[in-house]
Design a protein around this motif. Structure first.
Motif, mmCIF file in Angstrom:
data_model
loop_
_atom_site.group_PDB
_atom_site.id
_atom_site.type_symbol
_atom_site.label_atom_id
_atom_site.label_comp_id
_atom_site.label_asym_id
_atom_site.label_seq_id
_atom_site.Cartn_x
_atom_site.Cartn_y
_atom_site.Cartn_z
ATOM 1 N N ARG A 90 32.098 8.275 20.001
ATOM 2 C CA ARG A 90 30.795 8.380 19.352
ATOM 3 C C ARG A 90 30.214 7.060 18.868
ATOM 4 N N SER A 91 30.954 5.973 18.985
ATOM 5 C CA SER A 91 30.461 4.711 18.415
ATOM 6 C C SER A 91 30.877 3.512 19.253
ATOM 7 N N VAL A 113 24.720 13.340 24.817
ATOM 8 C CA VAL A 113 23.768 14.454 24.854
ATOM 9 C C VAL A 113 23.009 14.546 23.530
ATOM 10 N N GLN A 114 23.739 14.377 22.448
ATOM 11 C CA GLN A 114 23.136 14.455 21.119
ATOM 12 C C GLN A 114 22.263 13.251 20.802
ATOM 13 N N ASN A 115 22.624 12.088 21.365
ATOM 14 C CA ASN A 115 21.882 10.863 21.095
ATOM 15 C C ASN A 115 21.815 10.023 22.361
ATOM 16 N N PRO A 116 20.863 10.304 23.261
ATOM 17 C CA PRO A 116 20.765 9.570 24.524
ATOM 18 C C PRO A 116 20.630 8.055 24.355
ATOM 19 N N ASN A 117 20.076 7.627 23.222
ATOM 20 C CA ASN A 117 19.937 6.185 22.997
ATOM 21 C C ASN A 117 21.288 5.476 22.917
ATOM 22 N N LYS A 124 23.858 -1.991 27.075
ATOM 23 C CA LYS A 124 23.438 -3.332 26.658
ATOM 24 C C LYS A 124 24.630 -4.174 26.216
ATOM 25 N N ILE A 125 25.583 -3.558 25.538
ATOM 26 C CA ILE A 125 26.728 -4.284 24.995
ATOM 27 C C ILE A 125 27.837 -4.474 26.027
ATOM 28 N N GLY A 170 20.469 3.931 32.304
ATOM 29 C CA GLY A 170 21.293 2.803 32.701
ATOM 30 C C GLY A 170 22.774 3.051 32.866
ATOM 31 N N ALA A 171 23.217 4.307 32.753
ATOM 32 C CA ALA A 171 24.647 4.593 32.929
ATOM 33 C C ALA A 171 25.100 4.164 34.320
#
Length: 275
Positions: A90-91, A113-117, A124-125, A170-171
């Motif tokens: 999750r992080s 799914v809960q947070n597409p961002n 990016k990282i 971008g996946a």
């Protein structure tokens, strides 16, 4: 010795579900039974020609944490093929820890799914080649929907829409799991494959239902998929080989019973690599 990340056009990927540090297998992501040590099976698969391995903590999303670090370290010492790890991630900090433990890629499901961002942030990282999305899907009222929490929760997102969104964010890869076929050995979900009648520009791995070498051959011949993830068919074939060299723990009667009833639903890596 560094791992080589150059992969064949079509990958054979043993899929290992892990619960409380044990390799488990069930049907439709339910009824999970312990069948051995994941790091031992992983080493066996590596030695027998697997192109990649996929570890998934099946209870991590429920408890909000991934507990595979020790197993990842043990595995990474003995294999030199890519290792993808998923379950409850999750992080960014958690991803860093997993990669530091020896994984080459991470797989997101529920959190994405809960947070597409989160996909955008991770790409990016870490770069797109490090970020895989595991899409678990099932058919409800004639439509395929995305499920989270190891197949327990219908997100309400249509699978086809989520596939397109994941690519746009971008996946680097999608692992598409058919919940209704997973662990059954009854063949690939043809209805799900028919849904994929549009161009997908990132690698797509199919998972769930492989029950024969013919299933793998058909996926390879389609030239649309980047690989196949296989669970029970390989676990049940290699169980005896692992048992000869390691103390096997878990539900041996369940495995032997399944093998007797589904003798055609198990095969070696060498057989599928040479089709």
């Amino acid at each position: 010795m560094p791992k080589t990340l150059k992969m064949p056009d079509f990958r054979i990927i043993p899929n290992l579900y892990i619960k409380n540090n044990a390799l488990v297998q069930g049907i439709n992501l339910e009824g999970l039974r312990v069948i051995g040590k994941p790091e031992v099976f992983a080493k066996t698969y590596y030695e027998n020609g697997a192109d990649e391995l996929f570890y998934s903590d099946v209870v991590a999303s429920l408890y909000g944490q991934n507990t595979l670090y020790d197993i990842i370290e043990k595995t990474a010492k003995n294999i030199f093929i890519p290792l993808t790890v998923g379950g409850g991630i999750r992080s960014v900090e958690e991803i860093k820890k997993i990669l530091k433990s020896g994984a080459d890629k991470i797989s997101l499901n529920s959190a994405a799914v809960q947070n597409p961002n989160l996909i955008i942030q991770c790409v990016k990282i870490f770069g797109s080649s490090t970020i895989s999305i595991n899409i678990q899907t099932n058919k409800v009222n004639g439509e395929f929907y995305v499920f989270t929490e190891s197949g327990r929760n219908n997100s309400g997102k249509k699978t086809i829409d989520w596939i397109k969104q994941v690519e746009s964010l971008g996946a680097g890869e999608i692992i598409l799991t058919s919940i209704s076929k997973e662990g059954t050995g009854k063949g690939i979900d043809d209805e799900l494959l028919k849904l994929l009648d549009f161009k997908i520009n990132i690698p797509l791995v199919i998972h769930g239902g492989v029950g024969s070498i013919k299933d793998v051959e058909n996926l390879r011949k389609a030239k649309k998929y980047s690989g196949v993830a296989i669970s029970s068919a390989l676990h049940y074939y290699y169980f005896n080989k692992v048992e000869k060299t390691e103390q096997v723990f878990g539900n041996k009667d369940f495995i032997l019973g399944f093998r007797e009833k589904n003798d055609q639903n198990k095969f070696s890596l060498n057989e599928v690599k040479n089709i």
